[in-house]
Design an enzyme around this catalytic site. Structure first.
Site, PDB file in Angstrom:
ATOM      1  N   ASP A  51     -11.788  32.807   9.843  1.00 13.63           N
ATOM      2  CA  ASP A  51     -10.579  32.024   9.600  1.00 13.63           C
ATOM      3  C   ASP A  51     -10.836  31.011   8.492  1.00 13.63           C
ATOM      4  OD1 ASP A  51      -9.228  33.296  11.636  1.00 13.63           O
ATOM      5  OD2 ASP A  51      -9.551  31.715  13.105  1.00 13.63           O
ATOM      6  N   ASP A  52      -9.786  30.660   7.798  1.00 14.17           N
ATOM      7  CA  ASP A  52      -9.824  29.619   6.775  1.00 14.17           C
ATOM      8  C   ASP A  52     -10.858  29.898   5.682  1.00 14.17           C
ATOM      9  OD1 ASP A  52      -7.868  28.235   8.235  1.00 14.17           O
ATOM     10  OD2 ASP A  52      -9.401  27.312   9.483  1.00 14.17           O
TER      11      ASP A  52
ATOM     12  N   CYS B 275      -4.007  32.134  11.987  1.00 18.80           N
ATOM     13  CA  CYS B 275      -5.161  32.976  12.300  1.00 18.80           C
ATOM     14  C   CYS B 275      -4.897  34.228  13.130  1.00 18.80           C
ATOM     15  CB  CYS B 275      -6.231  32.136  12.986  1.00 18.80           C
ATOM     16  SG  CYS B 275      -5.704  31.456  14.561  1.00 18.80           S
TER      17      CYS B 275
ATOM     18  N   HIS C 105      -7.861  34.838  20.616  1.00 22.54           N
ATOM     19  CA  HIS C 105      -6.539  34.295  20.262  1.00 22.54           C
ATOM     20  C   HIS C 105      -5.479  35.375  20.085  1.00 22.54           C
ATOM     21  CE1 HIS C 105      -4.341  30.846  17.969  1.00 22.54           C
ATOM     22  NE2 HIS C 105      -3.977  30.936  19.229  1.00 22.54           N
TER      23      HIS C 105
END
Length: 179
Positions: A43-44, A81, A145
């Site tokens: 992520d990111d 995400c 998630h």
């Protein structure tokens, strides 16, 4: 870019995933050795952050893995995400996989709508399940998630072993502040 271009590319990605699995099945029949599959999602992280894609950050271990394997060069992402995670594991648009938006950030008007179920649904193929059916051992570590209910867990989506945080922005440690 025209909407049909995206559909065609997603269709091609799905076919590519099936071809990889089919190749694994043929390899199992003809020879005992099959390629290892390691899928890394961060992520990111931007496309050009890693050295293997020309970034300025030194990433020698990732560069070594990428140099000896296959790298995606045309992957579509989303602003948060879990939708791209759903796309990567299913090979289809995140709406089709049930994560049209990230849980907790979707408005009440989207609750219960098709494509906004808030978890990786069972209406699409899951890459880990396809790999497991082809005889691979599948494991996941990190953040899931993609659903918190028991029937939405990594093991129900094809992973043999799982060491994950089910929600986003969570912690493995008791002393972490609740989010």
């Amino acid at each position: 870019m025209k909407p049909g271009d995206i559909t065609a590319r997603l269709f091609f990605l799905s076919l590519l995933m099936l071809a990889v699995v089919a190749a694994g099945l043929r390899a199992e029949e003809s020879a005992p050795a099959r390629p290892n599959v390691l899928l890394i999602m961060a992520d990111d992280l931007g496309f050009s952050d890693l050295g293997c894609y020309g970034g300025e950050i030194r990433t020698p271990n990732i560069d070594g893995l990428a140099g000896g394997g296959l790298r995606f060069t045309s992957f579509y992402t989303a602003a948060t995400c879990s939708p791209p995670r759903a796309m990567l594991l299913s090979g289809v648009d995140h709406h089709r996989a049930g994560l049209g938006g990230m849980v907790g950030l979707m408005g009440d008007d989207l609750e219960g709508q098709i494509g906004y179920e808030g978890y990786l649904n069972a209406h699409v193929f899951h890459l880990p399940a396809l790999l497991r059916e082809a005889g691979y051992h599948t494991s996941i570590a990190g953040k899931w998630h993609l659903g918190q209910a028991a029937d939405q867990s990594p093991t129900t989506r094809g992973f043999n072993r799982s060491f994950v945080l089910l929600p986003g922005a969570a912690s493995h440690f008791e002393d972490a502040a609740p989010v």
